[in-house]
Design an enzyme around this catalytic site. Structure first.
Site, PDB file in Angstrom:
ATOM      1  CE  LYS A   1      -3.969   2.180   2.216  1.00 18.49           C
ATOM      2  NZ  LYS A   1      -5.063   2.033   3.198  1.00 18.49           N
TER       3      LYS A   1
ATOM      4  NE  ARG B   1      -8.222  -5.521   9.289  1.00 17.62           N
ATOM      5  CZ  ARG B   1      -7.657  -4.368   9.620  1.00 17.62           C
ATOM      6  NH1 ARG B   1      -6.474  -4.052   9.112  1.00 17.62           N
ATOM      7  NH2 ARG B   1      -8.257  -3.515  10.431  1.00 17.62           N
TER       8      ARG B   1
ATOM      9  CE  LYS C   1       4.993  -4.489   9.862  1.00 16.33           C
ATOM     10  NZ  LYS C   1       4.218  -3.988   8.697  1.00 16.33           N
TER      11      LYS C   1
END
Length: 504
Positions: A191, A251, A477
């Site tokens: 994305k 998703r 992350k």
């Protein structure tokens, strides 16, 4: 929580707890909780009669839906309003299927036309002989395409697609081993076009093409992103960049250009059927009210077990090899959407939210985990998913036995069986639901996925949480990126592990 919402929850908590055997004394029960919905590609039966829902629960949850303004929130989503309040975004994956705000539907149609043109060009040889595609993404950029391709290309594909998500190099090397670099395209799906795992794999894929004699590796790349300018900066020609909107969550994105590998593998006509099946479920969800709304009814059952009966997990078993990836797909859809501890307005939630979603494939799972389901101390609501039409051409005994096992497991969980020997006793009164498709094809798979999207959204609205952000994935992350940087400090355990692995 408003007084009306609190009163609705209290009413639900005050309801009785009849057993399934007692509930089935009502001859109208099957008609109340089992419905057949006609859809493109064949009907689907949704049977929630083996759950502990009854007329009182349906009425109680319908009152809750009214108290939380479910209809208004549902309408706002389809109208393109910014219901993702924490990120100030609209939620418009349904517009990709033709159901939503007119301007968004028109924009989606234009982007689909662009994708269809590129698919047709590739199939027509415009990029040379293309036999393989390595699709690189992670999370929603990989799980949806992997599910659809695995389910729908068992009889062959126009282009052979390999989906790679894991940054573990073994995953990418396995795809390389199955592809000829001279006839392989690379799809990079991100994305933001900054996802570490995806961009690392993409760089390695380009190196593989170059090392194997492909003169212009970037010329073999298709970019799928909401930030096309970043893909162009990275080196992809704008003619091979397929954008999608910022209002489409990862998703929920397989209906967008993230579905490019599905269209390339199946052909555009079948991808369009996939969209049409989902759109039919969208229209049902938008138009049906109360317990007649099948995704909302499923959310009623989900909250009966998560909130009223303290069940911490929900299991999904696909009695169809083609749907073997469906439980994994639902894990992300449900747990990333509704695994929240705060409401949309930032207040703490009033009870459990998403259960842990897990599952497998029947009949394999019967010999692995069903011991716990039948006789264990955990009560686990189960969804069974099956298809009446066989996906194979072998002797009919295969499919008859498959379906017989599926239906028998639900019956056994409900009925149980007493025995003098406690080790051989089955307590019964254990809930299950069954989703039975006439056939599995692009349209019914699209409808199945859309059903679960709306089920997840409906549950979120009833719990007053935002299903469309996912901040919980970010902290790990951030810490991973800090490893090896100057001044980064960690707990003693993490520091020792980093030193042991040579990463300190």
């Amino acid at each position: 929580m408003s007084d009306a919402v609190a009163a609705a929850w209290q009413n639900l908590r005050d309801l009785g707890r009849p057993t399934l055997a007692e509930l089935f004394a009502d001859p109208a029960r099957l008609d109340l909780l089992s419905s057949r919905l006609e859809l493109p590609g064949g009907a689907i039966r949704f049977d929630w009669s083996k759950t502990h829902l009854d007329a009182a629960h349906l009425a109680g949850f319908t009152a809750l839906a009214e108290a939380v303004q479910f209809k208004q929130t549902r309408g706002a989503m389809f109208a393109g309003e910014k219901i993702n309040v924490t990120e100030c975004r609209a939620v418009e994956h349904t517009a990709l299927r033709g159901v939503g705000r007119d301007s968004s539907v028109e924009e989606a149609a234009a982007l689909h036309a662009r994708m269809a043109g590129l698919v047709a060009a590739i199939h027509g040889g415009a990029l040379g002989d293309v036999r393989h595609l390595i699709h690189i993404g992670i999370g929603g950029s990989a799980l949806g395409p992997a599910l659809a391709i695995d389910a729908l290309t068992r009889d062959g594909a126009v282009v052979d697609v390999h989906v790679v998500a894991n940054i573990d190099g073994c995953a990418l090397e396995a795809a390389f081993a199955k592809c000829d670099p001279a006839t392989t395209l690379i799809a990079v799906a991100s994305k933001t076009f900054t996802t570490t795992e995806t961009m690392t794999n993409a760089a390695s894929a380009l190196a593989w093409l170059s090392e194997n004699g492909v003169e212009d590796p970037y010329g073999r790349v298709i970019a799928l992103t909401a930030y096309p300018e970043k893909a162009v900066e990275w080196g992809v020609d704008e003619t091979r960049v397929l954008p999608f909107g910022e209002s489409v969550g990862g998703r929920y994105s397989l209906w967008s250009s993230i579905g490019f590998p599905i269209a390339l593998a199946l052909g555009w006509d079948e991808f369009a059927e996939f969209l049409d099946g989902a759109a039919a479920m969208d229209r049902h969800f938008l138009e049906a009210d109360g317990a007649d709304n099948l995704p909302l009814r499923a959310a009623f059952a989900d909250l009966t077990y998560a909130r009223l009966r303290g069940c911490q997990t929900r299991a999904v078993f696909a009695y169809d090899e083609r749907l073997r990836l469906f439980p994994s797909y639902l894990q992300q859809l449900e747990m990333e959407s509704n695994g929240k501890a705060v409401k949309a307005d930032g207040r703490q939630v009033d009870g459990p939210t998403a259960p842990i979603t897990w599952g497998g494939v029947g009949t394999d799972a019967q010999h692995a985990v069903f011991q716990l389901l039948h006789q264990g101390t955990h009560v686990v609501p189960v969804d069974f998913i099956a298809c009446i039409a066989a996906g194979d051409e072998l002797a009919p005994d295969h499919h008859r036995n498959l379906l017989a096992n599926c239906f028998a497991q639900g019956a056994a969980l409900m009925a149980g069986k007493p025995a003098d020997d406690p080790a051989r006793a089955y307590p019964g009164d254990r809930p299950s639901a069954t989703i039975l498709c006439d056939d599995l094809n692009a349209a019914t798979l699209g409808a199945l996925i859309a059903f679960h999207e709306h089920r997840t959204f409906a549950g979120a609205v009833l719990m007053e949480i935002n299903a469309f952000d996912q901040f919980g994935v970010e902290l790990g992350k951030e810490i991973a990126k800090s490893i090896g940087t100057a001044g980064a400090q960690f707990d003693a355990s993490t520091s020792a592990l980093l030193a042991e692995a040579g990463l300190a």
